[in-house]
Scaffold this active site. Structure first.
Site, PDB file in Angstrom:
ATOM      1  N   GLU A  35      60.719  -3.295 -14.059  1.00  0.00           N
ATOM      2  CA  GLU A  35      59.612  -4.045 -13.772  1.00  0.00           C
ATOM      3  C   GLU A  35      59.388  -5.408 -13.538  1.00  0.00           C
ATOM      4  OE1 GLU A  35      57.573  -1.881 -17.228  1.00  0.00           O
ATOM      5  OE2 GLU A  35      57.439   0.046 -16.149  1.00  0.00           O
ATOM      6  N   ASP A  93      59.169   7.564 -20.197  1.00  0.00           N
ATOM      7  CA  ASP A  93      58.271   6.521 -20.710  1.00  0.00           C
ATOM      8  C   ASP A  93      57.281   7.120 -21.743  1.00  0.00           C
ATOM      9  OD1 ASP A  93      57.337   3.848 -21.044  1.00  0.00           O
ATOM     10  OD2 ASP A  93      56.198   3.844 -19.438  1.00  0.00           O
ATOM     11  N   GLU A 122      50.089   4.925 -25.919  1.00  0.00           N
ATOM     12  CA  GLU A 122      50.050   4.435 -24.567  1.00  0.00           C
ATOM     13  C   GLU A 122      49.356   5.629 -23.744  1.00  0.00           C
ATOM     14  OE1 GLU A 122      53.170   2.336 -23.080  1.00  0.00           O
ATOM     15  OE2 GLU A 122      52.478   2.499 -21.068  1.00  0.00           O
TER      16      GLU A 122
HETATM   17  C1  GCV Z   1      56.050  -3.746 -22.123  1.00  0.00           C
HETATM   18  C2  GCV Z   1      55.842   0.699 -19.661  1.00  0.00           C
HETATM   19  C3  GCV Z   1      54.645   0.193 -20.059  1.00  0.00           C
HETATM   20  C4  GCV Z   1      54.763  -1.130 -20.090  1.00  0.00           C
HETATM   21  C5  GCV Z   1      56.070  -1.668 -20.869  1.00  0.00           C
HETATM   22  C6  GCV Z   1      57.167  -0.923 -20.446  1.00  0.00           C
HETATM   23  C7  GCV Z   1      58.353  -1.454 -21.222  1.00  0.00           C
HETATM   24  O1  GCV Z   1      55.862   0.804 -18.198  1.00  0.00           O
HETATM   25  O2  GCV Z   1      53.564   0.702 -19.440  1.00  0.00           O
HETATM   26  O3  GCV Z   1      53.349  -1.797 -20.495  1.00  0.00           O
HETATM   27  O4  GCV Z   1      55.853  -3.085 -20.914  1.00  0.00           O
HETATM   28  O5  GCV Z   1      56.937   0.288 -20.387  1.00  0.00           O
HETATM   29  O6  GCV Z   1      58.565  -0.637 -22.081  1.00  0.00           O
HETATM   30  O7  GCV Z   1      58.931  -2.397 -20.986  1.00  0.00           O
END
Ligand code: GCV
Length: 720
Positions: free
Chosen positions: A305, A379, A407
């Protein structure tokens, strides 16, 4: 505010108002220590006449203070400390307490952080001994002892021996330096950076809560890290927090980035094999340990990411981790390297990417590196199969990463007890070394004999008075800690334990609350992502249904990528005819997932025809309708159950929960209606008998967007 509450409580008691009528904001979590019922008072007072301590230490003082506070609350009188007498409670280690040393207890099984609690005759008196090999063990024992009283266990014939099965039991805070919290739904970050190193009482209460469930580390900042935290002024703030947490057996860790040598070191490269970079990490580690001598180590998100990582220099994840590990090793620190690695390119099934990255480098990590793996391959979905990396890294110390903050499960308002989700993952059999090779045994080190073991949970704490955004979300923090201590513990037992401490021991309250909790996660699965669906939540928010839409801001990872709805059917073919992600599992595990009668994972692994008959005898389309409808019905049931406790729970916590359940029902209906309308545009099949499709499936969402107040929006959402 807190003082005011105390005065109010006393007044209420004087006026003989029932305790349930006293407002309560939930601040005290499960450490409430409310007076026990009359029938327990006699035996409990007799078993707790005096606390006997030995040589003091900050941790033993914390244990003594907690016992004094707890016993005073539970038994309605100040708790005495003094010499051994009948009904004494002795606390300490053989080093701190000569009386305990004289008992020559076998403390081997208590390990470094565990405890024994024993009913014994001490110096001719009937007494209870809470002992450990370390002060932290004694503290954990003190909390366990108070738990016995809070859950109304007899205090006679005690012979408890407990030791944690994992070494690192951590909360990962995704907290930013501006006090926002990524995926946090409980107010601001607890860490008040602008006022630190000045301390707040809340930091101590945070440490108490964590120690009570055995958590022994906290990563203070977001894995998408802001490296200003390594500036000397911030390190002084971190050191202040570490000072508060230390007596509670909790170490501080920080999130780090691979690019730090450039970003804060001013170097031209962050290549982990560059001599200048190697030297810089050593120097940086020395600086950190000067400020925080027992600093736990780094947590790193790399090459995922948009985060930098060793791949940027053609190096492996192991090389990236080891350069940091070698700098921390002289100080006994660890590197926790996340396996959440996937590329922006969706030509390879995202569910397969982490495995492909890490399996080839199994055994290449230094001894003080742990690889932290999310429970599922994607995720933190309401339901995922376990990650195939569990069991596939026999020469690596693998650590679990669960999410506590919800989340993808409705944020603060939806009631979803995560105990069953954690348990389902931990009990999953990887078959890595034949049957019984559960994920729990991988992460507690039993299967591969690991030296380092651990479990991390992405925290759900914040500045909300109740810490976690809702009362029931506190249970997720609680169950995470209890399962990190014992990955084989039962979600139901922990729910009971939490309920008794949080809402009291009234059998109706316990029965009802536990039933709600145990059904709640499946309800969320059913009204959001039944039958193995996943990643169909809205936009970057991950809130609300959006099977038609983009997840996050990455154009190549859209919801339709994950569900593959088309005129023929629904679901992601991960069998040999598709991405063959199934092949990453050991054959017996793969066979279970491949079995189409395993409906929990059906659409995760298969593209199924709309009209195909499932094991239930229904077509996929009909089953989907039944599941979505069942999810909504389960929420309606939870509302009824909760309403039945109106006279048994204090008004403030009752009302908050009732309101959230109403929101949950409206949003469950929103999910059902929106998803069914969308999927029906592919299936073109009629709704099964008895199901009335709403004329306007997005009414709730649109009324909210039209600026209607929540009550009006709820009314439209609840209309059918
Ligand atoms: C902290 C997902 C979440 C992100 C998070 C990422 C991760 O994509 O939406 O907010 O980032 O996981 O675990 O690094």
């Amino acid at each position: 505010m807190r003082g005011f509450r105390k005065i109010f409580l006393v007044l209420a008691l004087l006026l003989a108002v029932p305790v349930t009528a006293v407002a309560d904001d939930g601040y005290d979590l499960w450490l409430r220590y409310k007076p026990v019922e009359a029938r327990w008072l006699g035996p409990y007072r007799a078993a707790n006449t005096v606390l006997v301590t030995g040589v003091a230490s900050p941790t033993l003082d914390a244990a003594r203070d907690e016992l004094a506070r707890g016993l005073a609350g539970l038994l309605g009188r100040p708790q005495k400390t003094g010499a051994v007498a009948d009904g004494a409670v002795l606390i300490g280690t053989p080093q701190s307490s000569p009386a305990i040393a004289a008992l020559k207890l076998d403390l081997k099984a208590a390990g470094d952080e565990g405890y024994v609690i024993r009913s014994m005759v001490v110096e001719g008196h009937k007494a209870t001994v809470i002992a450990g090999n370390s002060d932290a063990g004694v503290l954990h024992g003190a909390f366990a002892y108070l738990r016995l009283l809070q859950t109304r266990q007899p205090l006679t014939g005690l012979a408890v021996v407990e030791a944690p099965k994992t070494k690192l039991r951590l909360l990962d805070h995704w907290d930013n330096l501006d006090r926002t919290s990524e995926r946090g739904y409980a107010g601001l970050s607890l860490w008040n950076w602008s006022q630190l190193p000045a301390l707040d009482k809340r930091y101590t209460d945070y440490a108490r809560a964590n120690a009570s469930i055995g958590i022994n580390g906290t990563v203070l900042n977001n894995v998408n890290a802001d490296l200003r935290i390594y500036r000397p002024d911030y390190l002084a703030k971190v050191a202040a927090l570490a000072g508060v947490f230390r007596p509670y057996g909790i170490k501080v860790y920080l999130a780090m980035l691979s690019s730090a040598p450039i970003q804060i070191g001013g170097l031209k490269t962050a290549d982990p094999l560059d001599p200048g970079v190697i030297a810089w990490w050593k120097q940086e580690a020395d600086t950190i340990y000067k400020a925080i001598p027992d600093f736990g180590g780094f947590l790193v998100k790399a090459n995922s990411e948009g985060m930098p990582g060793p791949q940027d220099y053609g190096r492996t994840q192991a090389q990236g981790a080891n350069v940091m590990a070698r700098a921390l090793s002289p100080h006994h620190g660890v590197v926790i390297w996340r396996a959440f690695v996937y590329s922006p390119d969706n030509r390879e099934d995202r569910a397969k990417q982490a495995y492909k990255e890490f399996v080839p480098i199994d055994g290449k990590f230094d001894a003080n590196v742990l690889v932290q793996i999310k429970n599922g391959p994607l995720d933190f979905q309401p339901r995922e199969p376990f990650s195939p990396l569990f069991g596939a890294l026999p020469h690596t110390d693998a650590m679990m990463e669960f999410q506590i903050t919800k989340e993808y499960l409705g944020f603060a308002t939806h009631l979803a007890y995560l105990g069953p989700l954690y348990e389902e993952t931990l009990k999953s059999d990887t078959y890595a070394k034949g049957p019984g090779s559960t994920v729990a045994k991988v992460i507690d080190g039993e299967l591969f004999g690991n030296a380092l073991t651990g479990m991390a949970g992405v925290a759900n704490t914040g500045t909300d008075p109740n810490w976690s955004g809702s009362i029931f979300n506190q249970a997720n923090w609680y169950v995470f800690g209890r399962m990190a201590w014992n990955p084989e513990a039962s979600a139901r037992t922990i729910a009971e334990e939490w309920t008794k401490q949080t809402f009291g021991n009234d059998p109706k309250v316990v029965r009802t609350t536990v039933a709600m909790m145990m059904a709640s996660r499946q309800a969320v699965v059913d009204y959001m992502t039944p039958l193995g669906l996943n990643m169909i939540m809205g936009h970057g928010t991950h809130y609300g249904p959006a099977p038609w839409d983009n997840i996050g801001n990455r154009p190549d990872w859209k919801a339709p990528y994950y569900h593959h709805a088309d005129a023929a059917g629904l679901g992601f073919d991960r069998t040999a005819s598709g991405s063959d992600a199934l092949a990453q599992y050991f054959p017996p595990a793969a066979a279970k997932f491949a079995d189409k009668s395993n409906l929990d994972y059906l659409l995760w692994f298969h593209h199924v025809g709309w009209g195909e008959k499932l094991v239930t005898g229904r077509s996929l389309w009909d089953e989907l309708v039944v599941r979505y409808t069942g999810g909504v019905d389960a929420v309606k049931k939870m509302r009824r159950q909760w309403n039945g406790l109106k006279d048994k729970v204090d008004p403030e916590r009752f009302a908050l929960t009732a309101r959230y359940l109403a929101i949950q029902q409206a949003e469950a209906q929103w999910w059902r209606d929106a998803c069914l309308a969308y999927f029906q545009s592919f299936s073109k099949m009629p709704y099964p008998k008895g199901y009335k499709a709403p004329a306007h499936p997005l009414a709730y969402y649109e009324s909210l967007n039209a600026g209607k107040n929540l009550d009006a929006a709820l009314a439209s959402g609840l209309s059918n």
